[in-house]
Design an enzyme around this catalytic site. Structure first.
Site, PDB file in Angstrom:
ATOM      1  N   GLU A   1      42.149  30.148   8.755  1.00  0.00           N
ATOM      2  CA  GLU A   1      42.943  31.007   7.860  1.00  0.00           C
ATOM      3  C   GLU A   1      43.292  30.328   6.541  1.00  0.00           C
ATOM      4  OE1 GLU A   1      44.112  34.502   8.292  1.00  0.00           O
ATOM      5  OE2 GLU A   1      44.082  33.895   6.190  1.00  0.00           O
TER       6      GLU A   1
ATOM      7  N   VAL B   1      41.116  29.906   2.787  1.00  0.00           N
ATOM      8  CA  VAL B   1      41.065  30.846   1.664  1.00  0.00           C
ATOM      9  C   VAL B   1      42.484  31.349   1.393  1.00  0.00           C
ATOM     10  CG1 VAL B   1      40.118  33.014   0.788  1.00  0.00           C
ATOM     11  CG2 VAL B   1      38.740  31.611   2.337  1.00  0.00           C
TER      12      VAL B   1
ATOM     13  N   ASP C   1      34.833  25.568  -5.873  1.00  0.00           N
ATOM     14  CA  ASP C   1      35.906  25.897  -4.938  1.00  0.00           C
ATOM     15  C   ASP C   1      35.890  27.403  -4.625  1.00  0.00           C
ATOM     16  OD1 ASP C   1      38.604  25.341  -3.624  1.00  0.00           O
ATOM     17  OD2 ASP C   1      39.191  26.803  -5.149  1.00  0.00           O
TER      18      ASP C   1
ATOM     19  N   LYS D   1      34.952  29.466  -1.032  1.00  0.00           N
ATOM     20  CA  LYS D   1      35.796  30.497  -0.415  1.00  0.00           C
ATOM     21  C   LYS D   1      35.015  31.794  -0.212  1.00  0.00           C
ATOM     22  CE  LYS D   1      40.003  28.312  -2.031  1.00  0.00           C
ATOM     23  NZ  LYS D   1      40.881  28.109  -3.190  1.00  0.00           N
TER      24      LYS D   1
ATOM     25  N   GLY E   1      49.531  24.587  -2.415  1.00  0.00           N
ATOM     26  CA  GLY E   1      50.816  23.936  -2.173  1.00  0.00           C
ATOM     27  C   GLY E   1      50.903  23.548  -0.715  1.00  0.00           C
TER      28      GLY E   1
END
Ligand SMILES: CC(=O)N[C@@H]1[C@@H](O)[C@H](O)[C@@H](CO)O[C@@H]1[C@H](OP(=O)([O-])OP(=O)(O)OC[C@H]1O[C@@H](n2cnc3c(N)ncnc32)[C@H](OP(=O)(O)O)[C@@H]1O)[C@H]1O[C@@H]([n+]2cccc(C(N)=O)c2)[C@H](O)[C@@H]1O
Ligand SMILES: *[C@@H]1O[C@H](CO)[C@@H](O)[C@H](O)[C@H]1NC(C)=O
Length: 399
Positions: free
Chosen positions: A171, A174, A247, A251, A383
């Site tokens: 999970e 992405v 990146d 994804k 984050g």
């Protein structure tokens, strides 16, 4: 899919019986957890895991591994959020993934399962997934490498998981903690038809274009926005590693594989999407100016980027004249059979222009049911806290 559904059903039926007779203490079906990679996300994950009261937690943290050290303490699980760091830094054993695999596999029993959290960005660690899964160890990770890399490795992962019944969860690969993969899986599993997924998938690219292109004809120079993003720690040390679009391509590969390899996916979307050999097969339009390709250091790259400010400025002016903004987006389009990443223009009243702030991600699902208005997921896409939440959320799915 069907078998994992079955196993989770079986689990929810059997658990009350297992719990009976051990009323006084923790659930008797336990999940031993090993963490590889204790950087930003890994550390935050450990803290979140240890914050679940131990009387109710089905989890026991039994192993930690950094790039230089490892601890394995199945008889004395790690419980202290304040001392695990010193426990690891005092360890003398070097990481040994073969040994870790054997040690963990030995702990598996009808009442004890094992989950391994890969919180590295290492290709070597990703290459271990088939072996771990084959040994019955569940694998959870925010690391995109294994699922978006070589198709051969991905097929080995699928086969190993099928063979042993151990699960791999992804999970947080992405949109970090945003429920992107679970939403996609549920849309597909319930028979909806994906027409197009489109989104801002990179927090770094989101920040750069939210600042650079607001709809006005003028604004800060592209190079100055990239420099500030780097100072704030939003980019990789070498900004080209973000501007190359890889990146986003990784994804998109994960989303594409999740659709096309799902057994419940309609056969038309399965066959119309390209079978991606790896993320490198995604049509990706890099933002690195040609003459700056291959520049070894981030500093040199940034010192030369102003030479290309006029080009980016021209694109911004053109978009503004059409009442549009620039956004770096990824698209998975089963109708056209297309998977691509690049710079696109969106009207100033489009959600990609109006609702993004900071380094937010936004993902739109256009489906047969969600039509003409799409399902939209938006929020912080990077984050440590939100990424670790995505990882812990996956771990909870195994219980
Ligand atoms: C829960 C958790 O810790 N997650 C982190 C995540 O925050 C971090 O971004 C990634 C990056 O590696 O690791 C999990 C990854 O990102 P992050 O923690 O930000 O990176 P890091 O601080 O550099 O930490 C990585 C640690 O891995 C260790 N490492 C490297 N190679 C190995 C090997 N071979 N064996 C064991 N450990 C290894 C390094 O260890 P030391 O050198 O310190 O010993 C580092 O400590 C992971 O998560 C992805 N990600 C997805 C979404 C959002 C974010 C984010 N930060 O917002 C991150 C990253 O792409 C990466 O794959
Ligand atoms: C992501 O994980 C789910 C299981 O939760 C799986 O069905 C899907 O195929 C995976 N996709 C990728 C690309 O790893």
């Amino acid at each position: 899919m069907a078998s994992s559904l079955l196993s989770s059903l079986r689990h929810s039926f059997t658990r009350p019986f297992l719990v009976r007779g051990t009323m006084s203490s923790a659930p008797s079906s336990q999940m031993l957890v090993a963490v590889v990679g204790v950087g930003l996300v890994g550390s935050e994950f450990i803290n979140q895991l240890l914050s679940i009261p131990s009387e109710t937690s089905p989890f026991r943290l039994v192993s930690l591994t950094s790039s230089t050290r490892t601890v394995f303490t199945p008889n004395q699980p790690i419980t202290s959020a304040s001392s695990w760091k010193s426990t690891l830094s005092q360890a003398t054993e070097k990481p040994d993934y073969q040994k870790l695999t054997t040690d963990l596999a030995k702990l598996i029993s009808p009442s004890t399962r094992v989950a391994l959290i890969d919180n590295t960005s290492s290709d070597d660690v990703a290459g271990m997934y088939p072996r771990w899964l084959k040994a019955g160890i569940n694998v959870i990770t925010p690391n995109k490498k294994a699922y978006s890399g070589d198709l051969g490795l991905y097929e080995k992962i699928l086969a190993a998981s099928k063979e042993s019944g151990a699960r791999f969860l992804n999970e947080s690969t992405v949109g970090a903690g945003l429920p992107v993969i679970s939403t996609l899986k549920e849309l597909v599993a319930t028979g909806d038809k994906i027409k197009k997924i489109e989104g801002v998938f990179s927090g770094t690219m989101s920040y750069i274009f939210n600042e650079f292109s607001t709809g006005a004809a003028d604004g800060p120079s592209f190079s100055s926005v990239v420099s500030i993003a780097r100072e704030k720690g939003y980019t990789e040390p070498h900004p080209a590693d973000d501007l190359n679009g890889f990146d986003v391509a990784r994804k998109l590969t994960i989303l594409c594989r999740t659709i096309s390899l799902s057994p419940s996916s309609s056969s038309s979307s399965r066959t119309s999407l390209p079978s991606l050999q790896s993320f490198a097969s995604v049509q990706t339009t890099s933002l690195i100016p040609k003459p700056l390709e291959g520049i070894p250091t981030g500093d040199e790259f940034l010192s030369r980027l102003p030479e290309f400010d006029a080009d980016f400025d021209k694109m911004r002016k053109e978009a503004s004249a059409e009442g549009k903004v620039l956004r770096f987006v990824g698209v998975v389009d089963p109708v056209k059979g297309e998977v691509k990443a690049g710079l696109e223009k969106y009207p100033v009243n489009h959600p990609f222009a109006t609702s993004l702030g900071g380094s937010d991600n936004i993902i739109m699902f256009h489906t047969e049911r969600y039509s003409p208005r799409p399902l939209i997921i938006q929020g912080a896409g990077a984050g440590a806290a939100v990424t670790a939440m995505g990882v812990l959320g996956d771990l909870l799915k195994l219980i």
